[in-house]
Design a protein around this motif. Sequence first.
Motif, short mmCIF file in Angstrom:
data_model
loop_
_atom_site.label_atom_id
_atom_site.label_comp_id
_atom_site.label_asym_id
_atom_site.label_seq_id
_atom_site.Cartn_x
_atom_site.Cartn_y
_atom_site.Cartn_z
N LEU A 172 8.59 -14.10 -12.07
CA LEU A 172 8.25 -12.69 -11.89
C LEU A 172 7.34 -12.55 -10.69
CD1 LEU A 172 7.35 -11.74 -15.58
CD2 LEU A 172 9.59 -11.65 -14.46
N ARG A 173 7.44 -11.42 -10.00
CA ARG A 173 6.52 -11.09 -8.92
C ARG A 173 5.87 -9.76 -9.28
NH1 ARG A 173 5.00 -13.26 -4.52
NH2 ARG A 173 6.88 -14.49 -4.33
N VAL A 174 4.55 -9.75 -9.26
CA VAL A 174 3.78 -8.54 -9.54
C VAL A 174 2.99 -8.20 -8.28
CG1 VAL A 174 1.98 -7.50 -10.97
CG2 VAL A 174 3.57 -9.14 -11.99
N ARG A 175 3.05 -6.93 -7.89
CA ARG A 175 2.28 -6.47 -6.72
C ARG A 175 1.40 -5.31 -7.15
NH1 ARG A 175 4.27 -4.68 -1.67
NH2 ARG A 175 5.13 -3.01 -2.88
N CYS A 176 0.17 -5.33 -6.71
CA CYS A 176 -0.76 -4.21 -6.88
C CYS A 176 -0.94 -3.63 -5.49
CB CYS A 176 -2.08 -4.72 -7.44
SG CYS A 176 -3.37 -3.47 -7.52
N PHE A 177 -0.63 -2.34 -5.34
CA PHE A 177 -0.69 -1.75 -4.01
C PHE A 177 -1.20 -0.32 -4.05
CE2 PHE A 177 3.46 -1.14 -5.81
CZ PHE A 177 3.79 0.17 -5.52
N GLU A 178 -1.66 0.13 -2.90
CA GLU A 178 -2.15 1.50 -2.72
C GLU A 178 -0.91 2.38 -2.59
OE1 GLU A 178 -3.22 5.07 -1.06
OE2 GLU A 178 -2.23 3.62 0.21
N PRO A 179 -0.79 3.44 -3.42
CA PRO A 179 0.47 4.18 -3.49
C PRO A 179 0.84 5.01 -2.26
CG PRO A 179 -1.16 5.18 -4.94
CD PRO A 179 -1.76 3.92 -4.40
N VAL A 180 -0.12 5.46 -1.48
CA VAL A 180 0.21 6.31 -0.32
C VAL A 180 0.57 5.47 0.89
CG1 VAL A 180 -0.63 8.10 1.24
CG2 VAL A 180 -1.21 8.21 -1.19
N GLY A 181 -0.31 4.58 1.30
CA GLY A 181 -0.07 3.77 2.49
C GLY A 181 0.67 2.48 2.22
N GLU B 114 -0.63 -0.36 1.13
CA GLU B 114 -1.41 -1.59 1.35
C GLU B 114 -1.39 -2.45 0.09
OE1 GLU B 114 -5.83 -2.87 2.86
OE2 GLU B 114 -5.67 -1.17 1.49
N VAL B 115 -0.98 -3.70 0.24
CA VAL B 115 -0.95 -4.63 -0.89
C VAL B 115 -2.36 -5.13 -1.15
CG1 VAL B 115 -0.05 -6.83 -1.75
CG2 VAL B 115 1.43 -5.31 -0.42
N ARG B 116 -2.83 -4.95 -2.35
CA ARG B 116 -4.17 -5.41 -2.74
C ARG B 116 -4.10 -6.81 -3.38
NH1 ARG B 116 -7.41 -0.64 -3.17
NH2 ARG B 116 -6.59 0.76 -1.58
#
Length: 102
Positions: A53-62, A64-66
């Motif tokens: 599995l790959r999980v990404r946490c990111f800023e929804p507008v721009g 940016e991957v956190r």
Amino acid sequence: LLGGERLFLCLAQRRIGLPTVKLEVDFRAVSRMGDQVMLGLAVERLGSRSMTLRVRCFEPVGGEVRMQMQQVLVTTSLGTHRAVAIPDDMRAAILRNAPALG
């Protein structure tokens, strides 16, 4: 029943475990209290006894991957603690939600 509860009951009745055997996490940018973030989940690989599995946490507008995480899970027998085949119905459910793998 909720999805997670249904999965737990399915695995428990069959005496199947789903342990994490590998976990890699990259923290790419700072998230602060109050920041809005989104999580994305993708099945990267579906093998006969494991899945990645790959999980990404990111800023929804721009976008940016956190944080980005790769997790490998293996289906195991709760009796022997050895890897077993992913049950056909579970595999079908995963493929229904991740058609690019099929």
